[in-house]
Design a protein around this motif. Structure first.
Motif, PDB file in Angstrom:
ATOM      1  N   ALA A  46       0.842  -1.203   0.000  1.00 36.61           N
ATOM      2  CA  ALA A  46       0.000   0.000   0.000  1.00 36.61           C
ATOM      3  C   ALA A  46       0.872   1.246   0.000  1.00 36.61           C
ATOM      4  N   LYS A  47       1.945   1.219   0.780  1.00 37.03           N
ATOM      5  CA  LYS A  47       2.832   2.382   0.823  1.00 37.03           C
ATOM      6  C   LYS A  47       3.471   2.619  -0.536  1.00 37.03           C
ATOM      7  N   PHE A  48       3.851   1.508  -1.177  1.00 37.46           N
ATOM      8  CA  PHE A  48       4.474   1.606  -2.487  1.00 37.46           C
ATOM      9  C   PHE A  48       3.483   2.183  -3.498  1.00 37.46           C
ATOM     10  N   ILE A  49       2.239   1.714  -3.441  1.00 37.92           N
ATOM     11  CA  ILE A  49       1.220   2.220  -4.370  1.00 37.92           C
ATOM     12  C   ILE A  49       0.979   3.704  -4.129  1.00 37.92           C
ATOM     13  N   ARG A  50       0.959   4.084  -2.839  1.00 42.96           N
ATOM     14  CA  ARG A  50       0.762   5.499  -2.530  1.00 42.96           C
ATOM     15  C   ARG A  50       1.885   6.335  -3.123  1.00 42.96           C
ATOM     16  N   LEU A  51       3.122   5.849  -3.001  1.00 39.71           N
ATOM     17  CA  LEU A  51       4.261   6.570  -3.574  1.00 39.71           C
ATOM     18  C   LEU A  51       4.106   6.683  -5.085  1.00 39.71           C
ATOM     19  N   MET A  52       3.697   5.558  -5.714  1.00 40.19           N
ATOM     20  CA  MET A  52       3.524   5.554  -7.169  1.00 40.19           C
ATOM     21  C   MET A  52       2.438   6.553  -7.587  1.00 40.19           C
ATOM     22  N   THR A  53       1.377   6.637  -6.789  1.00 41.75           N
ATOM     23  CA  THR A  53       0.310   7.586  -7.108  1.00 41.75           C
ATOM     24  C   THR A  53       0.843   9.005  -7.062  1.00 41.75           C
ATOM     25  N   ASP A  54       1.651   9.286  -6.022  1.00 38.13           N
ATOM     26  CA  ASP A  54       2.256  10.611  -5.921  1.00 38.13           C
ATOM     27  C   ASP A  54       3.103  10.905  -7.145  1.00 38.13           C
ATOM     28  N   VAL A  55       3.927   9.928  -7.515  1.00 37.23           N
ATOM     29  CA  VAL A  55       4.810  10.119  -8.663  1.00 37.23           C
ATOM     30  C   VAL A  55       3.981  10.336  -9.925  1.00 37.23           C
ATOM     31  N   MET A  56       2.915   9.533 -10.065  1.00 37.87           N
ATOM     32  CA  MET A  56       2.075   9.634 -11.251  1.00 37.87           C
ATOM     33  C   MET A  56       1.411  11.002 -11.357  1.00 37.87           C
ATOM     34  N   SER A  57       1.016  11.557 -10.218  1.00 36.25           N
ATOM     35  CA  SER A  57       0.335  12.851 -10.293  1.00 36.25           C
ATOM     36  C   SER A  57       1.316  13.951 -10.683  1.00 36.25           C
ATOM     37  N   GLY A  58       2.619  13.674 -10.573  1.00 41.89           N
ATOM     38  CA  GLY A  58       3.595  14.686 -10.972  1.00 41.89           C
ATOM     39  C   GLY A  58       4.051  14.537 -12.411  1.00 41.89           C
ATOM     40  N   VAL A  59       3.638  13.468 -13.073  1.00 43.04           N
ATOM     41  CA  VAL A  59       4.074  13.252 -14.457  1.00 43.04           C
ATOM     42  C   VAL A  59       3.445  14.311 -15.365  1.00 43.04           C
ATOM     43  N   PRO A  60       4.270  15.006 -16.158  1.00 39.69           N
ATOM     44  CA  PRO A  60       3.721  16.028 -17.054  1.00 39.69           C
ATOM     45  C   PRO A  60       2.707  15.408 -18.013  1.00 39.69           C
ATOM     46  N   SER A  61       1.651  16.180 -18.314  1.00 34.13           N
ATOM     47  CA  SER A  61       0.576  15.616 -19.121  1.00 34.13           C
ATOM     48  C   SER A  61       1.068  15.219 -20.508  1.00 34.13           C
ATOM     49  N   ILE A  62       2.073  15.936 -21.022  1.00 32.41           N
ATOM     50  CA  ILE A  62       2.530  15.601 -22.368  1.00 32.41           C
ATOM     51  C   ILE A  62       3.256  14.261 -22.389  1.00 32.41           C
ATOM     52  N   VAL A  63       3.890  13.926 -21.261  1.00 33.62           N
ATOM     53  CA  VAL A  63       4.551  12.624 -21.177  1.00 33.62           C
ATOM     54  C   VAL A  63       3.508  11.510 -21.190  1.00 33.62           C
ATOM     55  N   MET A  64       2.357  11.752 -20.520  1.00 37.19           N
ATOM     56  CA  MET A  64       1.254  10.795 -20.584  1.00 37.19           C
ATOM     57  C   MET A  64       0.806  10.599 -22.032  1.00 37.19           C
ATOM     58  N   GLY A  65       0.742  11.707 -22.775  1.00 32.62           N
ATOM     59  CA  GLY A  65       0.353  11.630 -24.177  1.00 32.62           C
ATOM     60  C   GLY A  65       1.334  10.768 -24.965  1.00 32.62           C
ATOM     61  N   LEU A  66       2.639  10.985 -24.729  1.00 31.70           N
ATOM     62  CA  LEU A  66       3.657  10.194 -25.419  1.00 31.70           C
ATOM     63  C   LEU A  66       3.537   8.718 -25.064  1.00 31.70           C
ATOM     64  N   PHE A  67       3.250   8.468 -23.795  1.00 28.30           N
ATOM     65  CA  PHE A  67       3.119   7.097 -23.302  1.00 28.30           C
ATOM     66  C   PHE A  67       1.986   6.377 -24.031  1.00 28.30           C
ATOM     67  N   ILE A  68       0.822   7.018 -24.109  1.00 26.10           N
ATOM     68  CA  ILE A  68      -0.312   6.411 -24.809  1.00 26.10           C
ATOM     69  C   ILE A  68       0.007   6.278 -26.295  1.00 26.10           C
ATOM     70  N   TYR A  69       0.725   7.275 -26.820  1.00 24.61           N
ATOM     71  CA  TYR A  69       1.114   7.197 -28.226  1.00 24.61           C
ATOM     72  C   TYR A  69       1.932   5.936 -28.484  1.00 24.61           C
ATOM     73  N   THR A  70       2.917   5.658 -27.624  1.00 15.66           N
ATOM     74  CA  THR A  70       3.799   4.525 -27.866  1.00 15.66           C
ATOM     75  C   THR A  70       3.092   3.196 -27.649  1.00 15.66           C
ATOM     76  N   ILE A  71       2.185   3.117 -26.652  1.00 14.12           N
ATOM     77  CA  ILE A  71       1.601   1.793 -26.425  1.00 14.12           C
ATOM     78  C   ILE A  71       0.290   1.585 -27.170  1.00 14.12           C
ATOM     79  N   TRP A  72      -0.414   2.661 -27.581  1.00 12.83           N
ATOM     80  CA  TRP A  72      -1.724   2.459 -28.184  1.00 12.83           C
ATOM     81  C   TRP A  72      -1.768   2.944 -29.644  1.00 12.83           C
ATOM     82  N   VAL A  73      -1.401   4.229 -29.831  1.00 14.92           N
ATOM     83  CA  VAL A  73      -1.590   4.828 -31.153  1.00 14.92           C
ATOM     84  C   VAL A  73      -0.726   4.135 -32.209  1.00 14.92           C
ATOM     85  N   LEU A  74       0.502   3.759 -31.846  1.00 17.50           N
ATOM     86  CA  LEU A  74       1.384   3.108 -32.816  1.00 17.50           C
ATOM     87  C   LEU A  74       0.781   1.814 -33.325  1.00 17.50           C
ATOM     88  N   ARG A  75      -0.030   1.145 -32.494  1.00 16.12           N
ATOM     89  CA  ARG A  75      -0.618  -0.130 -32.892  1.00 16.12           C
ATOM     90  C   ARG A  75      -1.997   0.031 -33.501  1.00 16.12           C
TER      91      ARG A  75
END
Lengths: 286, 297
Positions: B120-149
């Motif tokens: 649970a502590k690890f997940i909480r840390l990951m959530t914190d990290v995720m909320s700090g990820v720039p939105s454009i990086v999220m876009g790139l992430f979806i681009y690489t795993i979804w849009v390319l396919r």
């Protein structure tokens, strides 16, 4: 569970693109997609400059507002200030960008040049604030970013200030301190850690902000001291070039994203650590 | 002095009286003025922006604007943002359907099952990290795993927005779940209910208004996002009511039109901005009303 998965796959997917781009990626300042040259230094520099400007502008304002809310403002005004901050946080970044490019940028160049004239005789400052032809510049981007991160820093510092024990404050006042002396002597020392953490969270947000910056920064990758000149930043270049990029250019942009990702994670994690440490210390005292 | 007077109300001592030297008084005044100025420095630009968006947006904003297609030639004046309105509602709606159930389940795990365990502590840390990820990086992430396919689609945009909403939903839901009195849980357990039954029948209904308002704030945030949509949804000039296939969104249209030198396109950008702000504020106000009702209970 899902969260962990996502965090891991993000890294996994972006990693190969980064490896592909080579090592000179972060050390070269040449970004010429047509010749296959991809050096991101100018973008990293731009990101650093605008984030620094944003934090320098936003920090005093945010701390001022937070103090205003906790120490000065009458109760009715207090809720109004909080509402204003919520509104500011609620405006989408693209609207900030729209305002920045169509209203702020065309009008602010005159102000920049007036300031340049003013500091002309001072050797170091005239390098920093040189004349400009355009309002789309590092400083404009920093200004817009400052507006966007002010609510974040304010909210956190306000919460930290609220934890300062009433007794300590009353004690200082009872000793005859003026309100400002009380703030300097009691509130600041007590909340310095929280303020550092809040600033770093704001910094992380400023580094990752894309759309507003992409619109106002001017899209001219260069490393110059003049903050009134046009520049470019990592997220902005991704947004502007990704649509027409292919092949290596595209993976270089993804690599840029990974660099940005790594930088923001470092900033955010250290910010959380600072905030958490302060939390523990405060709880230990109580 | 009598001993029967009620204790005086706590009020900060007046600073006007007493022998405070002139320079100290001056500095105190200066600091107070600076604090007022700081508030002004944030409130003025806000007023400016809202004023400009309303003034410039009113030109074109009308019922027509919301239901007419986007002109294909962007220098042509006139209304039309219907595809973007449809797209924003569709994509944000789909993102909500993905992120809210996942986020609430994550929060339930964290607060009802995981508590302080290492995972649970690890997940909480990951959530914190995720909320700090720039939105454009999220876009790139979806681009690489979804849009390319699977290619550009409104669904890809919804995935990217869902990734951004998820940490917000988890965090706010967990806070709300924590506020549910544990006496309720203990009473349920004493009657012989298992943890999942307690959670579904007792804890969730108690926390529902709070969870809804947290989710709505996340939705408001997502509706205004542009960066993750830029290279996940593509572009259309007619409304696309299907989740798959290219789509467009208000925020993406503002971004495009702001970079075009034609006044007609810029007018459309302002009106779209007004639409978007109205949408976001309506959601925010709705969230606030729900929270207020929750608090009164």
């Amino acid at each position: 569970m899902v969260l962990v998965l996502i965090a891991v796959t993000t890294l996994n997917n972006a990693w190969p693109a980064f490896r592909e781009s080579g090592l000179s990626f972060v050390t070269s300042r040449q970004w010429i997609p047509n010749e296959g040259k991809f050096g991101a230094l100018a973008f990293i520099y731009g990101t650093a400059v605008i984030a620094a400007i944003a934090v320098l502008l936003a920090l005093p304002v945010s701390v001022g507002i937070a103090l205003f809310v906790t120490e000065v403002a009458p109760a009715r005004l207090r809720t109004m200030v909080v509402a204003v901050m919520d509104l500011l946080a609620g405006i989408p970044s693209v609207v900030f960008g729209l305002w920045g490019i169509l209203v702020l940028a065309p009008n602010i160049a005159a102000l920049y040049n007036w300031w340049s004239d003013l500091v002309e005789p001072i050797p170091l400052l005239t390098k920093l604030f040189d004349h400009t032809q355009t309002g789309r510049a590092f400083f404009t981007a920093g200004l817009i970013l400052a507006l966007m991160i002010t609510p974040i820093i304010t909210t956190i510092t306000r919460e930290v200030f609220a934890t300062v024990p009433r007794n300590d404050k009353d004690g200082a006042l009872a000793l005859g301190a003026t309100r400002w002396e009380m703030i300097k002597g009691v509130v600041f020392p007590h909340s310095i850690g929280g303020m550092v953490g809040a600033t770093m969270l704001g910094l992380g947000r400023a580094m990752g902000e894309t759309i507003a910056v992409a619109l106002v920064i001017g899209s001219t990758p260069q490393i110059v001291a003049n903050v009134f000149a046009g520049g470019d930043a990592m997220p902005a270049v991704i947004a502007n070039q990704f649509g027409e990029a292919t092949g290596v250019h595209r993976s270089a942009l993804i690599g840029l994203g990974v660099t940005l990702f790594a930088l923001t994670i470092i900033v955010n994690v250290s910010a959380r650590t600072v905030v958490r440490r302060v939390d523990v210390r405060l709880r230990g005292l109580a | 002095m009598t001993t029967t007077t009620a204790p005086p109300a706590v009020a900060p001592p007046s600073l006007r009286t007493g022998n405070v030297s002139r320079s100290r008084k001056f500095r105190d005044r200066l600091a107070t003025i600076a604090m007022w100025a700081a508030f002004g420095a944030a409130a003025l630009p806000l007023a400016f922006i809202v004023f400009y968006v309303v003034r410039a947006g009113m030109h074109l904003f009308s019922y027509d604007f919301l239901v007419t297609n986007i002109p294909i030639i962007s220098s042509k004046p006139g209304p039309g943002m219907a595809p973007a309105v449809v797209g924003t509602l569709l994509i944000t709606g789909a993102a909500t359907l993905i992120a809210v159930p996942l986020g609430v389940m994550g929060a339930i795990y964290l607060n009802e099952y995981g508590k302080q365990s290492t995972l649970a502590k690890f997940i909480r840390l990951m959530t914190d990290v995720m909320s700090g990820v720039p939105s454009i990086v999220m876009g790139l992430f979806i681009y690489t795993i979804w849009v390319l396919r699977y290619g550009l689609s409104g669904f890809a945009g919804a995935l990217a927005l869902a990734c951004l909403m998820l940490p917000i939903v988890v965090r706010t839901s967990e806070e709300i779940l924590r506020l549910v009195p544990s006496a309720l849980r203990e009473a349920s357990a004493a009657l012989g209910a298992r943890t999942w039954r307690t959670t579904v029948r007792i804890v969730l209904p108690a926390a529902l208004p709070g969870i809804v308002s947290g989710a709505m704030l996340a939705v408001a945030r997502a509706a205004g996002e542009t960066a993750p949509l830029l290279f996940t949804i593509g572009i259309v000039s007619k409304p696309n009511t299907k989740l798959f296939g290219s789509n467009t969104a208000l925020s993406a249209q503002i971004f495009r039109n702001a970079q075009v030198p034609f006044p007609a396109a810029q007018d459309r950008a302002w009106a779209a901005a007004l639409t978007l702000i109205l949408l976001v504020f309506l959601l925010t106000i709705a969230a606030r009303l729900i929270t207020a009702r929750f608090a009164r209970k």
